[in-house]
Each structure stands twice: as structure tokens, then as C-alpha cells.
Design a protein around this motif. Structure first.
Motif, short mmCIF file in Angstrom:
data_model
loop_
_atom_site.label_atom_id
_atom_site.label_comp_id
_atom_site.label_asym_id
_atom_site.label_seq_id
_atom_site.Cartn_x
_atom_site.Cartn_y
_atom_site.Cartn_z
N LEU B 45 0.83 -1.19 0.00
CA LEU B 45 0.00 0.00 0.00
C LEU B 45 0.87 1.25 0.00
N ILE B 46 0.58 2.15 -0.94
CA ILE B 46 1.28 3.44 -0.99
C ILE B 46 0.57 4.45 -0.10
N ALA B 47 -0.74 4.61 -0.34
CA ALA B 47 -1.48 5.64 0.37
C ALA B 47 -2.97 5.39 0.29
N THR B 48 -3.68 6.03 1.20
CA THR B 48 -5.14 6.03 1.22
C THR B 48 -5.62 7.42 0.86
N ALA B 49 -6.56 7.50 -0.07
CA ALA B 49 -7.04 8.80 -0.55
C ALA B 49 -8.50 8.97 -0.19
N ASN B 50 -8.78 9.92 0.68
CA ASN B 50 -10.16 10.27 1.03
C ASN B 50 -10.58 11.51 0.28
N GLN B 51 -11.80 11.53 -0.14
CA GLN B 51 -12.30 12.71 -0.86
C GLN B 51 -12.35 13.90 0.08
N ARG B 70 -7.89 13.58 -5.16
CA ARG B 70 -9.16 12.86 -4.97
C ARG B 70 -10.27 13.90 -5.06
N PRO B 71 -10.57 14.34 -6.29
CA PRO B 71 -11.51 15.44 -6.45
C PRO B 71 -12.97 15.07 -6.18
N ASN B 72 -13.33 13.81 -6.32
CA ASN B 72 -14.71 13.40 -6.06
C ASN B 72 -14.75 11.94 -5.60
N LEU B 73 -15.95 11.42 -5.43
CA LEU B 73 -16.10 10.10 -4.83
C LEU B 73 -15.88 8.94 -5.79
N THR B 74 -15.60 9.23 -7.05
CA THR B 74 -15.42 8.16 -8.02
C THR B 74 -14.08 8.23 -8.76
N PHE B 75 -13.23 9.15 -8.39
CA PHE B 75 -12.03 9.39 -9.19
C PHE B 75 -10.84 9.75 -8.31
N SER B 76 -9.66 9.29 -8.75
CA SER B 76 -8.43 9.65 -8.06
C SER B 76 -7.28 9.58 -9.06
N THR B 77 -6.24 10.34 -8.79
CA THR B 77 -5.02 10.22 -9.57
C THR B 77 -3.83 10.03 -8.65
N LEU B 78 -2.86 9.30 -9.17
CA LEU B 78 -1.57 9.12 -8.50
C LEU B 78 -0.50 9.58 -9.48
N THR B 79 0.37 10.46 -9.03
CA THR B 79 1.49 10.89 -9.86
C THR B 79 2.77 10.27 -9.32
N VAL B 80 3.54 9.71 -10.21
CA VAL B 80 4.87 9.22 -9.85
C VAL B 80 5.85 10.27 -10.36
#
Lengths: 114, 112
Positions: B45-51, B70-80
Motif C-alpha cells: 500500500l502506498i497511500a489512502t485517498a479520502n475525498q 481525490r476530487p470526487n467520490l469516483t475518481f483519483s489520480t496518483l502521480t509518480v
């Protein structure tokens, strides 16, 4: 600390024979246990879980797993292996139901030969 | 059940550049999770994202290296960010729905 051990890197079985993939765990409190399968170049697929209740859990594709609290084990089993079962299998545990932090074992490669 | 899609499915990137991975879920979920699977390794696990709040990172992972949105309840982005060959991995998005945890198909990243 929570941990999961899969003692076998690889398990080889002949098609039609029963298979067992071993998993032992360490967690404080009641464990939430999972098995996932990963086929080459594909995502992780959920097979089955143990939360509470019957120690024998039945899952997808004919797989089942037996929760043994005294031995802290959750071995994956199937009565008759198929060549198409060949894949990488992961056992995982988490300490509560409302967390997404799964602790994964190292994985066991299952090779079923015709 | 939850259906999770990720973009891109794979990419080859040069050292020092950054890649943003998108994760879309077909259900509204409170928490989304990002995992990494290094070659021949298990998932971590890298991280947990809460809206609506900052992501929570696991030991060994930092926001500067792996910023998450984590802009909304159905979407997230991870940048490397500022990638190195050691970042070559499969990155997986995950959600919990009911008592089950679902994983996306993963993004296979190769850094040259």
C-alpha cells in the motif's frame, strides 16, 4: 504487526489432482482474510474471503479455503485442478473491515500440468 | 461489486519525468487506495485517498514523490514524480465496497 506468510514460492500439481496453496497469518484481534489471483498481464481478481462464520469458505472458480484459528492458517484448496488455474495467488489479511490496507503475502505461483 | 478502470494501462517513461495515473470507479466510495507491485514482488500500500482531505501515506512513501488527488467520490489520480528505474512497477487502484476489496487492472510503468 500484521503479517502474512506464503511458505511456497511455487506449487506444482497435475491436472485433475487436488491442490493446496498455503497461507499463515499474524494479526491482533479477529482477522479478515482474503485470497486473490493474478493472471499474467491482468489485474488482481478476488477469489474468496473469510470474515466470520463457517470456517470453510467457498469462492470463485471452485476454490475454497479453510480458516483455522488455532493454526492461524487460511489455506486455499481446490478438489480438482485445471490447467487454467495456473496463475499467481496472493493471500492477504487486514485487521478490520473498514480499512483498505491489505497486507499481502509474497505470492505463490501455481503451475498445473496437463 | 465495483468496476475500476485505470489509465494508462502501461507506459514507458524516461528517468526524471513524471506520470499521472488515473483511476475511475463506477460506484461512489469514501476511500480509494493506491498499491504498488514491484517486479516479482507482492503488493504494498502506498497511500489512502479520502475525498476532500489529504492522502495518508504509508511508511516509506512521501507526498512529494507520489502526490495524489481525490476530487470526487469516483475518481483519483496518483502521480509518480521524478521517476527512476526503481519506480518501474505495476500501480493498482483499489476500493472497499461492503466487505470486499476490489482492484483495478493496474498500470504497468517502465522507467528507462
Amino acid at each position: 504487526a500484521q503479517s502474512v506468510a506464503q511458505p511456497e514460492d511455487q506449487v506444482n500439481v497435475a491436472e485433475g489432482n487436488p491442490l493446496t496453496v498455503k497461507c499463515t497469518y499474524s494479526v491482533s484481534g479477529n482477522p479478515y482474510l482474503f485470497w486473490y489471483v493474478q493472471y499474467p498481464n491482468r489485474g488482481l481478481q478476488f477469489l474468496l474471503k473469510y470474515i466470520t462464520g463457517d470456517n470453510l469458505v467457498k469462492g470463485s472458480y471452485g476454490f475454497e479455503a479453510e480458516f483455522n484459528k488455532s493454526q492461524t492458517s487460511f489455506h486455499l484448496k481446490k478438489p480438482s485442478a485445471l490447467v487454467s488455474d495456473s496463475a499467481l495467488y496472493f493471500c492477504a489479511v487486514k485487521g478490520s473491515s473498514n480499512t483498505g490496507k491489505l497486507i499481502f503475502g509474497q505470492g505463490t505461483t501455481l503451475q498445473v500440468k496437463p | 461489486s465495483a468496476v475500476i478502470s485505470q489509465k494508462p494501462s502501461r507506459d514507458i517513461c524516461q528517468r526524471g519525468t513524471s506520470l499521472t495515473i488515473q483511476c475511475q470507479v463506477d460506484s461512489q466510495v469514501t476511500m480509494m487506495f493506491w498499491y504498488r507491485q514491484q517486479p516479482g514482488q507482492s503488493l504494498t500500500l502506498i497511500a489512502t485517498a479520502n475525498q476532500g482531505s489529504e492522502a495518508t501515506y504509508e511508511s516509506g512513501f512521501v507526498i512529494d514523490k507520489f502526490p495524489i488527488s481525490r476530487p470526487n467520490l469516483t475518481f483519483s489520480t496518483l502521480t509518480v514524480s521524478n521517476m527512476s528505474p526503481e519506480d518501474s512497477s505495476i500501480y493498482l487502484c483499489s476500493v472497499v465496497l461492503g466487505n470486499e476489496q476490489y482492484f483495478g487492472p493496474g498500470t504497468r510503468l517502465t522507467v528507462t
